[in-house]
Design a protein around this motif. Structure first.
Motif, PDB file in Angstrom:
ATOM      1  N   GLY A  81      33.429  -3.403 -24.220  1.00 24.23           N
ATOM      2  CA  GLY A  81      34.914  -3.355 -24.092  1.00 24.23           C
ATOM      3  C   GLY A  81      35.361  -4.787 -24.488  1.00 24.23           C
ATOM      4  N   PRO A  82      36.530  -5.183 -23.556  1.00 28.08           N
ATOM      5  CA  PRO A  82      36.744  -6.519 -23.778  1.00 28.08           C
ATOM      6  C   PRO A  82      36.224  -7.823 -23.545  1.00 28.08           C
ATOM      7  CG  PRO A  82      37.765  -5.580 -22.030  1.00 28.08           C
ATOM      8  CD  PRO A  82      37.198  -4.499 -22.545  1.00 28.08           C
ATOM      9  N   HIS A  83      35.088  -7.358 -22.765  1.00 28.01           N
ATOM     10  CA  HIS A  83      34.068  -8.543 -22.745  1.00 28.01           C
ATOM     11  C   HIS A  83      33.743  -9.137 -23.942  1.00 28.01           C
ATOM     12  CE1 HIS A  83      34.405  -7.794 -18.335  1.00 28.01           C
ATOM     13  NE2 HIS A  83      33.865  -6.438 -18.518  1.00 28.01           N
ATOM     14  N   ALA A  84      33.394  -8.297 -25.122  1.00 23.25           N
ATOM     15  CA  ALA A  84      32.924  -8.775 -26.331  1.00 23.25           C
ATOM     16  C   ALA A  84      33.716  -9.887 -26.734  1.00 23.25           C
ATOM     17  CB  ALA A  84      32.814  -7.520 -27.194  1.00 23.25           C
ATOM     18  N   ILE A  85      34.806  -9.769 -26.502  1.00 21.87           N
ATOM     19  CA  ILE A  85      35.709 -11.010 -26.976  1.00 21.87           C
ATOM     20  C   ILE A  85      35.436 -12.294 -26.487  1.00 21.87           C
ATOM     21  CG2 ILE A  85      37.983 -12.145 -26.923  1.00 21.87           C
ATOM     22  CD1 ILE A  85      39.377  -9.261 -26.812  1.00 21.87           C
ATOM     23  N   GLY A  86      34.929 -12.556 -25.130  1.00 22.20           N
ATOM     24  CA  GLY A  86      34.354 -13.521 -24.694  1.00 22.20           C
ATOM     25  C   GLY A  86      32.944 -13.744 -25.352  1.00 22.20           C
ATOM     26  N   THR A  87      32.264 -12.928 -25.444  1.00 22.70           N
ATOM     27  CA  THR A  87      31.008 -13.260 -26.162  1.00 22.70           C
ATOM     28  C   THR A  87      31.191 -13.656 -27.282  1.00 22.70           C
ATOM     29  OG1 THR A  87      29.981 -11.016 -24.750  1.00 22.70           O
ATOM     30  CG2 THR A  87      28.769 -11.821 -26.900  1.00 22.70           C
ATOM     31  N   GLY A  88      32.023 -13.363 -28.217  1.00 19.06           N
ATOM     32  CA  GLY A  88      32.244 -13.681 -29.557  1.00 19.06           C
ATOM     33  C   GLY A  88      32.846 -15.345 -29.490  1.00 19.06           C
ATOM     34  N   LEU A  89      33.807 -15.538 -28.595  1.00 20.32           N
ATOM     35  CA  LEU A  89      34.411 -16.858 -28.589  1.00 20.32           C
ATOM     36  C   LEU A  89      33.583 -18.073 -27.816  1.00 20.32           C
ATOM     37  CD1 LEU A  89      38.143 -15.744 -28.172  1.00 20.32           C
ATOM     38  CD2 LEU A  89      37.038 -16.545 -30.200  1.00 20.32           C
ATOM     39  N   GLU A  90      32.863 -17.524 -26.813  1.00 21.53           N
ATOM     40  CA  GLU A  90      32.287 -18.678 -25.830  1.00 21.53           C
ATOM     41  C   GLU A  90      31.402 -19.677 -26.688  1.00 21.53           C
ATOM     42  OE1 GLU A  90      30.254 -16.219 -23.032  1.00 21.53           O
ATOM     43  OE2 GLU A  90      28.208 -16.035 -24.429  1.00 21.53           O
ATOM     44  N   MET A  91      30.767 -19.278 -27.678  1.00 22.57           N
ATOM     45  CA  MET A  91      29.849 -20.343 -28.272  1.00 22.57           C
ATOM     46  C   MET A  91      30.682 -21.114 -29.322  1.00 22.57           C
ATOM     47  SD  MET A  91      26.313 -19.791 -30.702  1.00 22.57           S
ATOM     48  CE  MET A  91      27.427 -19.438 -32.239  1.00 22.57           C
ATOM     49  N   ILE A  92      31.181 -20.383 -30.172  1.00 18.44           N
ATOM     50  CA  ILE A  92      31.966 -21.221 -31.281  1.00 18.44           C
ATOM     51  C   ILE A  92      33.126 -21.803 -30.841  1.00 18.44           C
ATOM     52  CG2 ILE A  92      31.464 -19.178 -32.831  1.00 18.44           C
ATOM     53  CD1 ILE A  92      34.181 -18.130 -32.808  1.00 18.44           C
ATOM     54  N   THR A  93      33.620 -21.737 -29.604  1.00 17.36           N
ATOM     55  CA  THR A  93      34.503 -22.722 -29.053  1.00 17.36           C
ATOM     56  C   THR A  93      34.184 -23.950 -29.073  1.00 17.36           C
ATOM     57  OG1 THR A  93      35.679 -20.623 -27.799  1.00 17.36           O
ATOM     58  CG2 THR A  93      36.243 -22.959 -27.060  1.00 17.36           C
ATOM     59  N   PHE A  94      32.836 -24.106 -28.602  1.00 10.42           N
ATOM     60  CA  PHE A  94      32.219 -25.511 -28.345  1.00 10.42           C
ATOM     61  C   PHE A  94      31.642 -26.134 -29.670  1.00 10.42           C
ATOM     62  CE2 PHE A  94      32.592 -23.354 -24.353  1.00 10.42           C
ATOM     63  CZ  PHE A  94      33.073 -24.116 -23.584  1.00 10.42           C
ATOM     64  N   LEU A  95      31.230 -25.119 -30.480  1.00 13.42           N
ATOM     65  CA  LEU A  95      30.030 -25.565 -31.465  1.00 13.42           C
ATOM     66  C   LEU A  95      30.629 -25.419 -32.863  1.00 13.42           C
ATOM     67  CD1 LEU A  95      26.595 -23.983 -30.448  1.00 13.42           C
ATOM     68  CD2 LEU A  95      27.784 -26.405 -29.747  1.00 13.42           C
ATOM     69  N   VAL A  96      31.756 -24.732 -33.217  1.00 17.21           N
ATOM     70  CA  VAL A  96      32.265 -24.398 -34.372  1.00 17.21           C
ATOM     71  C   VAL A  96      33.580 -25.006 -34.363  1.00 17.21           C
ATOM     72  CG1 VAL A  96      32.721 -22.785 -36.164  1.00 17.21           C
ATOM     73  CG2 VAL A  96      30.697 -22.672 -34.678  1.00 17.21           C
ATOM     74  N   ILE A  97      34.481 -24.564 -33.550  1.00 20.33           N
ATOM     75  CA  ILE A  97      35.971 -24.739 -33.591  1.00 20.33           C
ATOM     76  C   ILE A  97      36.275 -26.285 -33.819  1.00 20.33           C
ATOM     77  CG2 ILE A  97      38.168 -24.592 -32.370  1.00 20.33           C
ATOM     78  CD1 ILE A  97      37.261 -21.583 -31.654  1.00 20.33           C
ATOM     79  N   PRO A  98      35.708 -27.187 -32.947  1.00 21.06           N
ATOM     80  CA  PRO A  98      36.259 -28.684 -32.878  1.00 21.06           C
ATOM     81  C   PRO A  98      35.866 -29.092 -34.137  1.00 21.06           C
ATOM     82  CG  PRO A  98      35.064 -28.205 -30.896  1.00 21.06           C
ATOM     83  CD  PRO A  98      34.818 -26.759 -31.703  1.00 21.06           C
ATOM     84  N   LEU A  99      34.651 -29.091 -34.734  1.00 21.30           N
ATOM     85  CA  LEU A  99      34.396 -29.789 -36.172  1.00 21.30           C
ATOM     86  C   LEU A  99      35.318 -28.959 -37.229  1.00 21.30           C
ATOM     87  CD1 LEU A  99      33.216 -31.774 -37.728  1.00 21.30           C
ATOM     88  CD2 LEU A  99      31.104 -30.408 -38.002  1.00 21.30           C
ATOM     89  N   LEU A 100      35.203 -27.619 -37.216  1.00 24.79           N
ATOM     90  CA  LEU A 100      35.731 -26.563 -38.442  1.00 24.79           C
ATOM     91  C   LEU A 100      37.236 -26.937 -38.461  1.00 24.79           C
ATOM     92  CD1 LEU A 100      35.810 -24.377 -40.497  1.00 24.79           C
ATOM     93  CD2 LEU A 100      36.151 -22.787 -38.689  1.00 24.79           C
TER      94      LEU A 100
END
Length: 291
Positions: A81-100
């Motif tokens: 369910g909605p837990h999948a949203i956190g699963t998708g966002l938790e890593m990329i929020t730190f490793l991808v989003i800042p530089l991208l």
């Protein structure tokens, strides 16, 4: 660029989560077999409290069977369910989003310089509306990219479970307290705030430098290479703040170097975002002097 980059990064986020489910279930099976060989059962372990103590950098667990059961339970729940949203966002929020988004903000700033239309646009629109339009564009694109990524996570989770985890299915018959489950709306809001903040930072630096090469190389070194030089990630305010935002059920769990209350961390993030916006708009409202 930001929308495609975030969508592509979900491959790595969910690959890690799939591996986490497989690893935790395998560890649970080994621990359960060892406990049964010594006359203990999972039912008895679930009736006993579980205490975890960190000593000298080592984790000491007094009820390993229950600990491994709960770890497997939460890893499995990361695809529900909605837990999948956190699963998708938790890593990329730190490793991808800042530089991208820093690169995207910088590219937004220097696009008109490369096309040699910067002066014409400022004369025609005015400096303040010009900068405000750039800020609004980055904000809206950041929101759209994060929301789309969250929806892709929500839709992809059950498909990935059916394709890659069907053989690892297990019935968790004993209840586990997951009262600390995060709110997917908060996950999206936090990731969006990070994207907007780094996008505006890239915009401001791009307007000052009038170039992408040196700012993006410097940002890449600070955000990707520097963490390997020491035990802590330089984006410590993000990791500390997100301790109260994400569940990290997907297996990604950064180490915050110091404790920060969630409320204080969110406040600091919002203040930082406001400062970047105000400073960039105030300075470049007089941008015609630098054209």
């Amino acid at each position: 660029m930001p929308i495609g980059g975030l969508a592509a990064s979900l491959v790595f986020a969910f690959s890690g989560s799939i591996s986490n489910v497989t690893a935790t279930l395998s560890r649970l099976q080994i621990t359960e077999a060892y406990a049964l060989a010594n006359g203990n059962s999972l039912a008895a372990a679930m009736e006993q409290p579980n205490t975890v103590v960190i000593q000298g950098g080592q984790r000491i667990v007094d009820n390993p069977l229950r600990f491994d059961y709960e770890a497997a339970y939460f890893a499995d729940r990361a695809f529900e369910g909605p837990h999948a949203i956190g699963t998708g966002l938790e890593m990329i929020t730190f490793l991808v989003i800042p530089l991208l988004f820093f690169i995207y903000g910088c590219a937004t700033a220097v696009g008109d310089v490369r096309r040699r239309i910067l002066k014409d646009r400022i004369v025609a629109q005015g400096a303040a509306p010009y900068v405000a339009g750039k800020v609004a564009t980055i904000t809206l694109v950041s929101m759209a990219a994060v929301i789309l990524t969250a929806m892709l996570s929500l839709g992809a989770a059950p498909i990935l479970r059916a394709l890659f985890l069907q053989s690892d299915r297990r019935d968790f018959i004993y209840p586990v307290d997951d009262a600390g489950a995060g709110n997917p709306v908060v996950h999206i809001a936090f990731a969006t705030a990070v994207a907007v903040a780094f996008g505006l930072l890239g915009l401001f630096i791009g307007l000052v430098a009038r170039s992408m090469l040196i700012p993006c190389l410097a940002a890449g070194a600070l955000l990707l290479l520097l963490p390997f030089a020491g035990p802590y990630d330089p984006r410590n305010i993000l990791t500390a703040t997100a301790e109260g935002v994400f569940n990290y059920w997907g297996g990604f769990n950064p180490r915050p170097p110091f404790p920060v209350w969630t409320e204080l961390g969110v406040l600091l993030s919002v203040v930082s975002l406001a400062v970047v916006s105000v400073v960039s708009t105030a300075i470049w409202s007089r941008m015609s002097k630098f054209v």
